[in-house]
Each structure stands twice: as C-alpha cells, then as structure tokens.
Design an enzyme around this catalytic site. Structure first.
Site, PDB file in Angstrom:
ATOM      1  N   PRO A 276       0.845  -1.209   0.000  1.00 39.92           N
ATOM      2  CA  PRO A 276       0.000   0.000   0.000  1.00 39.92           C
ATOM      3  C   PRO A 276       0.873   1.249   0.000  1.00 39.92           C
ATOM      4  O   PRO A 276       1.560   1.547   0.969  1.00 39.92           O
ATOM      5  CB  PRO A 276      -0.810  -0.133   1.304  1.00 39.92           C
ATOM      6  CG  PRO A 276       0.007  -1.030   2.176  1.00 39.92           C
ATOM      7  CD  PRO A 276       0.766  -1.950   1.271  1.00 39.92           C
ATOM      8  N   ASP A 454       5.906   2.097   1.942  1.00 37.31           N
ATOM      9  CA  ASP A 454       4.991   0.988   2.182  1.00 37.31           C
ATOM     10  C   ASP A 454       4.335   1.210   3.539  1.00 37.31           C
ATOM     11  O   ASP A 454       4.994   1.130   4.578  1.00 37.31           O
ATOM     12  CB  ASP A 454       5.784  -0.324   2.160  1.00 37.31           C
ATOM     13  CG  ASP A 454       4.902  -1.561   2.283  1.00 37.31           C
ATOM     14  OD1 ASP A 454       3.747  -1.425   2.733  1.00 37.31           O
ATOM     15  OD2 ASP A 454       5.375  -2.660   1.940  1.00 37.31           O
ATOM     16  N   HIS A 455       3.011   1.450   3.518  1.00 42.10           N
ATOM     17  CA  HIS A 455       2.318   1.806   4.762  1.00 42.10           C
ATOM     18  C   HIS A 455       2.167   0.624   5.709  1.00 42.10           C
ATOM     19  O   HIS A 455       1.756   0.802   6.867  1.00 42.10           O
ATOM     20  CB  HIS A 455       0.947   2.397   4.440  1.00 42.10           C
ATOM     21  CG  HIS A 455       0.578   3.530   5.340  1.00 42.10           C
ATOM     22  ND1 HIS A 455       1.020   3.625   6.638  1.00 42.10           N
ATOM     23  CD2 HIS A 455      -0.200   4.630   5.137  1.00 42.10           C
ATOM     24  CE1 HIS A 455       0.535   4.719   7.199  1.00 42.10           C
ATOM     25  NE2 HIS A 455      -0.203   5.353   6.305  1.00 42.10           N
ATOM     26  N   ARG A 456       2.480  -0.584   5.251  1.00 38.65           N
ATOM     27  CA  ARG A 456       2.504  -1.721   6.178  1.00 38.65           C
ATOM     28  C   ARG A 456       3.712  -1.630   7.109  1.00 38.65           C
ATOM     29  O   ARG A 456       3.671  -2.103   8.247  1.00 38.65           O
ATOM     30  CB  ARG A 456       2.586  -3.048   5.402  1.00 38.65           C
ATOM     31  CG  ARG A 456       1.421  -3.359   4.492  1.00 38.65           C
ATOM     32  CD  ARG A 456       1.712  -4.611   3.672  1.00 38.65           C
ATOM     33  NE  ARG A 456       2.908  -4.455   2.845  1.00 38.65           N
ATOM     34  CZ  ARG A 456       3.441  -5.436   2.110  1.00 38.65           C
ATOM     35  NH1 ARG A 456       2.876  -6.631   2.105  1.00 38.65           N
ATOM     36  NH2 ARG A 456       4.520  -5.209   1.385  1.00 38.65           N
TER      37      ARG A 456
END
Length: 484
Positions: A276, A454-456
């Site tokens: 994401p 990467d928002h994870r």
C-alpha cells in the site's frame, strides 16, 4: 572430413528461461576458435557475451539479432574437423592409436552450463581445446568408477590410448550421465519454498544473488519481487519502433511487450498491488547544498570525481536511515506469519537512465562509505549501468532507492517502491524560485522531494520524520556533520 556441431543457448544463470540475441560477432564462413566471443545475449539480468565451445568454420546462424530464444534452442552450427584430423600427426602417424570417439549425441547439440568449469574429463585422451567456463566440474570425474565397467582397463587413460583397434565398447559412454549428475546445486546453497522457486524461474530471477529475509535466511516472494525492478533487459528494438516515424498511411503500430518493458511492467504491478503506497512531498531551499557542491568540486579529494547535488542527497538519505532505521526494512511472509525485517546495512539503489532503459543498480554497504568514496562509487555505478556492464549482483539486493527525476526537468512525482524495499525518494529539479528567506522575499534554489513508502512498514509519523530529516540536511548540509 568435417563434423557439424550445434551450440544451444546455455543456461547462464539459475532461473533463466530465455534470452534475446543482441549482436552476432561472427558470420557464416568465419573461422572461430574455442573461447572466441561469438554473440551477445541479453537476459533478465544483464548483457552476456557467449564464447564458442568449438573450433572450426561457422556454418549457419540459426537465429537472427532481435530474436528471443528459449534455453536449449540451437543458435549456431559450426563445421569442425573430425577427431583425429586436427593435426597432421594424429591424422597420419597414429591413426589407429586414437581412442574411441565420444558419442555423437554428446558432441552435438550441447547445452553447456556457464558455472561449470571444465568440459573434458581427466581420464580422456587429448582432444580439442576446452571452452573456459563450461562442462564437467573438476570433481565430477570421481563419479565414473561408480558405474561398473566390463573392461577394468578401460577406466584408465593409458589403457584407452593403447587400444589398437576400433572400439568394441565405447569407454566414454559413462559421460552421458553428466547432464543428470547436476542435482540443482541451488537447493544446497539457498533456502526457498517450491512456490518461490517456481516464481523465481518464471520471472527470471537468480536465487543465488538474493539475500533471504525469511526464517533461517530463506528466500521469500518479496525477496524475488525485490529483484525485478533492477533487471536490465534488451530494449534496443522496441524504442526504435516506438520513436521511428510512422509509415505513410499507418494509423497504429503494435510494439511487442518484451525486454525492459515486460520486466518493468511485471515489477511495477507486483509492487503497486502488493504494498500500500503512500507518497509525501516536501519543498526545500537547497541554496546551501548548491554552494556546498561548488566548494566540494574545488577540494583535491574530489578532483577526479563528478560532484553533483545527488551526492549530498544520497548522503542525506544514508544519515536519515541511520537516524530512522525502521525505514530501511522489508516485509516478509514467514512460516510463523508476517514479519518486518529491519536491515542494519544500506544497499542504496540509484535509478539510472541508460540507452537500454531504466536500471537500478545499488551500492552495497553504502553506509560505510566516506563522502569521497560515496562520490566515486556513485559515478562508477552509473557509468557501469549506462555501459550495459552492470552485473546481476549490482542490480539486486537493494534496500532503499533514489530516483533523480530532476535531471529530466521534472519537479516531482509519485515513484513506485522497488519490490522488497520499504521506500523510494524522488529528487526533483533544482530551479530558481521566490522564497521567504530570513523574513524577506528572495530568489533561492528550490527543489521538491517526494517519498513513497509501504504503509505496512512505515506509518505516517516515521515517513514524515525521514522526509523531514532529508529536507533539513539539504537545506543545511552542516546538519549531516552534526547527525553523523
């Protein structure tokens, strides 16, 4: 009397399934020697020069430049002198002392392995020169005694060379076991699940060049995806078709999706639909950075090195990652669930525009380089990539990437993260702009930074901190000294 032999496209790396013929160095009728470069091919890793395994006269080029060929497909045939006719001595003085010829099935249609160093077993009599880098491994001949022989004397070179008559039984026959005696050496050197191995094979990724981020160092899908965006693939025919003027009356053109377009498309889709993405932007006053660049160019340590704003941007990124190590990480799916793998080293990727497309080689252990060393390494890396000499190791294993879109006159963008990494920085063009400086309006050197992450792995707070640190150091390079 001649014997026509075919040379098949070899497997030049684990996972290779096909390659494109870039340039032939020989033509039909040319005399060739063993180890003479005959063709350049481009794989999903790099351009490779293939040497000829035979000595003789080129009979036929079986594929043309620009063709994509599967591994194992014949690409050239060579007329070679039959055994025993390579020298007058062997042809006249000792015609009956020659050992039995190696079976034709082994002499023809060879698919040599690049990583195998020898082609002739020690117990065979003198033959034509050996192709460097191909054939049976040095220790492989120890397997020969395992196969029972009807004639014990045939196991020794002396007995073979002393045979005065034609072969009643072909002594070299056990060599036919050689192709089956290479039990996928990668299985012993790397850890990866069968689905990951299949994925790597399908995408043309060499597992031996990857550093596993899974349990016990095993290679995961993310590790394979991380290598995709850094794969140089042949693009010479495609741009020519894309940029050439259309023929009169032609309303549409169809360009095959292959080479760098195919690799890039696969990598970008995997990244965009796996991680994401979030992108943040920061506009910074880099006037002091430009002044520092000019001063560095006058120092003797940088006398033979090109110093550009990218050098200080790279140094700022390395410093920011040391201050915020969580941004130098990757996402891994392990047996016990998902994990965030924080890297205590930085393999800094630099996107480089080359005649063959966009390549992303990376500087290994960049965090340990001094500023002069970093400048030399950056110059060397980019020059190597533009010359088409970047190795698979140069193009895989990155942990963070910088794309310098400013050289194209672009202010900013939303870069897609290199698969297997957590973030990528876009460095926009530097231009004069009105700016409030020390309470007054002035014309300053301004650039726009864009950080996709990467928002994870990276939340908004960490991503903002990393971007702000980089911006602060480019506004005032003295902070690099304070924070180093």
């Amino acid at each position: 009397m001649t014997d026509r032999k075919q040379f098949k496209l070899p497997d030049v790396g684990e996972g290779l399934t096909e390659a494109e013929i870039v340039k032939w160095h020989v033509q039909p009728g040319d005399q060739v020697e063993v180890n003479q470069t005959i063709v350049e091919i481009e794989t999903a890793k790099a351009i490779v020069e293939l040497p000829c395994p035979f000595e003789g006269v080129v009979a036929e080029l079986m594929v043309t430049e620009g063709d994509t060929v599967d591994v194992g497909v014949p690409i050239i045939s060579v007329d070679v002198a039959a055994e025993g006719e390579d020298t007058p001595t062997s042809a006249v003085a000792t015609p009956v002392s020659e050992p039995p010829a190696q079976p034709a099935a082994l002499q023809q249609d060879m698919v040599p392995r690049v990583e195998e160093p020898g082609m002739v077993a020690p117990d065979e009599p003198k033959r034509q020169p050996v192709l460097v880098g191909y054939g049976v491994k040095p220790g492989a001949t120890k397997r020969r005694p395992r196969k029972p022989s009807h004639d014990p004397a045939s196991a020794t070179p002396a007995a073979s060379s002393a045979a005065p008559v034609a072969p009643p039984k072909p002594a070299p026959q056990p060599v036919r076991e050689e192709p089956a005696s290479h039990p996928q050496p990668v299985d012993k050197r790397t850890l990866a699940k069968p689905p990951v191995r299949k994925m790597a094979k399908d995408l043309g990724v060499d597992l031996t060049t990857l550093t596993g981020s899974g349990p016990r160092g095993s290679i995961t899908r993310d590790d394979v995806q991380a290598a995709l965006t850094a794969t140089p693939t042949q693009v010479a025919p495609a741009p020519a078709a894309a940029t050439a003027p259309a023929a009169p009356g032609v309303r549409e053109e169809r360009i095959p999706v292959k080479g760098v377009r195919k690799s890039t498309a696969t990598a970008m889709v995997n990244s965009a639909f796996t991680a994401p993405h979030v992108t943040e932007f920061l506009q910074v006053d880099v006037t002091r950075t430009m002044e520092t660049v000019r001063r560095l160019r006058d120092l003797p340590e940088f006398a033979e090195v090109k110093v550009s704003p990218l050098l200080l941007a790279a140094k700022a990124v390395l410093t920011a990652l040391r201050r915020n190590p969580g941004a130098n990480a990757s996402w891994a799916e392990g047996d016990s669930g998902a994990e965030i793998v924080v890297k205590n080293y930085v393999n800094l990727g630099i996107a480089a525009a080359t005649p063959r497309g966009l390549l992303v080689p990376n500087l290994k252990e960049a965090q340990d380089l001094s500023l002069p060393e970093l400048a030399k390494a950056l110059n060397g890396l980019i020059e190597t990539a533009r010359a088409g000499k970047a190795s698979p190791a140069d193009l895989s294993g990155g942990t963070f990437t910088i794309t310098n879109i400013g050289v194209f006159g672009i202010d900013t963008g939303t870069p897609i993260i290199t698969p297997g990494e957590a973030a990528i920085l876009a460095f926009g063009q530097i231009r004069d702009m009105p700016w409030v400086y020390e309470g007054e309006l002035a014309i300053r050197k301004v650039s726009t930074l864009a950080l996709s992450f990467d928002h994870r792995i990276i939340d908004g707070e960490l991503g903002s901190r990393v971007l702000r640190d980089i911006g602060d150091m480019l506004e005032d390079p003295m902070r690099m000294l304070a924070w180093s």
